[in-house]
Design a protein around this motif. Structure first.
Motif, short mmCIF file in Angstrom:
data_model
loop_
_atom_site.label_atom_id
_atom_site.label_comp_id
_atom_site.label_asym_id
_atom_site.label_seq_id
_atom_site.Cartn_x
_atom_site.Cartn_y
_atom_site.Cartn_z
N PHE A 1 0.82 -1.22 0.00
CA PHE A 1 0.00 0.00 0.00
C PHE A 1 0.85 1.27 0.00
N THR A 2 2.10 1.19 0.38
CA THR A 2 2.96 2.37 0.39
C THR A 2 3.22 2.89 -1.01
N ALA A 3 3.12 2.03 -1.98
CA ALA A 3 3.31 2.48 -3.36
C ALA A 3 2.15 3.37 -3.82
N LEU A 4 0.99 3.22 -3.21
CA LEU A 4 -0.17 4.04 -3.57
C LEU A 4 -0.19 5.40 -2.86
N ALA A 5 0.61 5.54 -1.83
CA ALA A 5 0.61 6.79 -1.07
C ALA A 5 1.14 7.94 -1.93
N GLN A 6 0.74 9.17 -1.60
CA GLN A 6 1.20 10.34 -2.35
C GLN A 6 2.68 10.59 -2.07
N PRO A 7 3.39 11.08 -3.05
CA PRO A 7 4.81 11.37 -2.80
C PRO A 7 4.95 12.53 -1.82
N LEU A 8 6.13 12.65 -1.25
CA LEU A 8 6.36 13.67 -0.22
C LEU A 8 6.45 15.07 -0.80
N ASP A 9 6.83 15.21 -2.06
CA ASP A 9 6.95 16.55 -2.64
C ASP A 9 5.56 17.10 -2.95
N ASN A 10 5.49 18.33 -3.34
CA ASN A 10 4.22 19.01 -3.61
C ASN A 10 3.64 18.51 -4.93
N PRO A 11 2.51 17.81 -4.91
CA PRO A 11 1.98 17.28 -6.17
C PRO A 11 1.40 18.37 -7.07
N SER B 1 12.79 26.22 -4.39
CA SER B 1 13.52 27.33 -3.75
C SER B 1 12.81 28.66 -4.02
N GLN B 2 12.24 28.82 -5.23
CA GLN B 2 11.50 30.05 -5.52
C GLN B 2 10.23 30.12 -4.67
N GLN B 3 9.56 28.98 -4.52
CA GLN B 3 8.37 28.97 -3.67
C GLN B 3 8.72 29.35 -2.24
#
Length: 132
Positions: free
Chosen positions: A13-23, A36-38
């Motif tokens: 199920f961890t493969a279905l989780a959202q990635p840690l970066d901003n989607p 870095s700009q954000q």
């Protein structure tokens, strides 16, 4: 052992989780910003909010100081007027040597009424009201 079994059961199920970066910040989409700009933009916005708050506080303080200064000026002027400037003993009377309306020379003798008699207001002296 039980924990290990549970962990291996949940591993797919961890493969279905959202990635840690901003989607929402996808480099393949238009409007992409570097992280870095954000971060810089967020820091600048928070800095602007802080500066605006500081400026509003300075404006409030400056207005309060001006109000206190004006009130003290009004109080000082009121005190000066009450203490001396309205006191008739401290006022200096200026002489009227020009022969104007207040000279007292021809008061009452200017006009005549009817048969030539002159009407003039009798001069007032101290105690006139008591004598009536």
């Amino acid at each position: 052992m039980r924990k290990l079994l549970l962990l291996t059961a949940l591993l797919p199920f961890t493969a279905l989780a959202q990635p840690l970066d901003n989607p929402t910040n996808n480099p393949n989409l238009p409007g992409y910003q570097n992280p870095s700009q954000q971060r810089m933009q967020t820091q600048m916005q928070s800095q602007q909010i802080q500066q605006k708050g500081m400026l509003n506080q300075q404006l409030k303080n400056q207005t309060q100081v001006q109000q206190q200064h004006l009130e003290s000026q009004i109080n000082n002027n009121t005190r000066r007027i009450q203490q001396g400037e309205l006191n008739p003993r401290s006022q200096q009377l200026l002489p009227n040597n020009q022969g104007g309306m207040l000279s007292g020379g021809n008061v009452g003798s200017v006009g005549t009424i009817g048969g030539g008699e002159q009407h003039m207001i009798p001069p007032k002296t101290n105690g006139d009201m008591l004598r009536k």
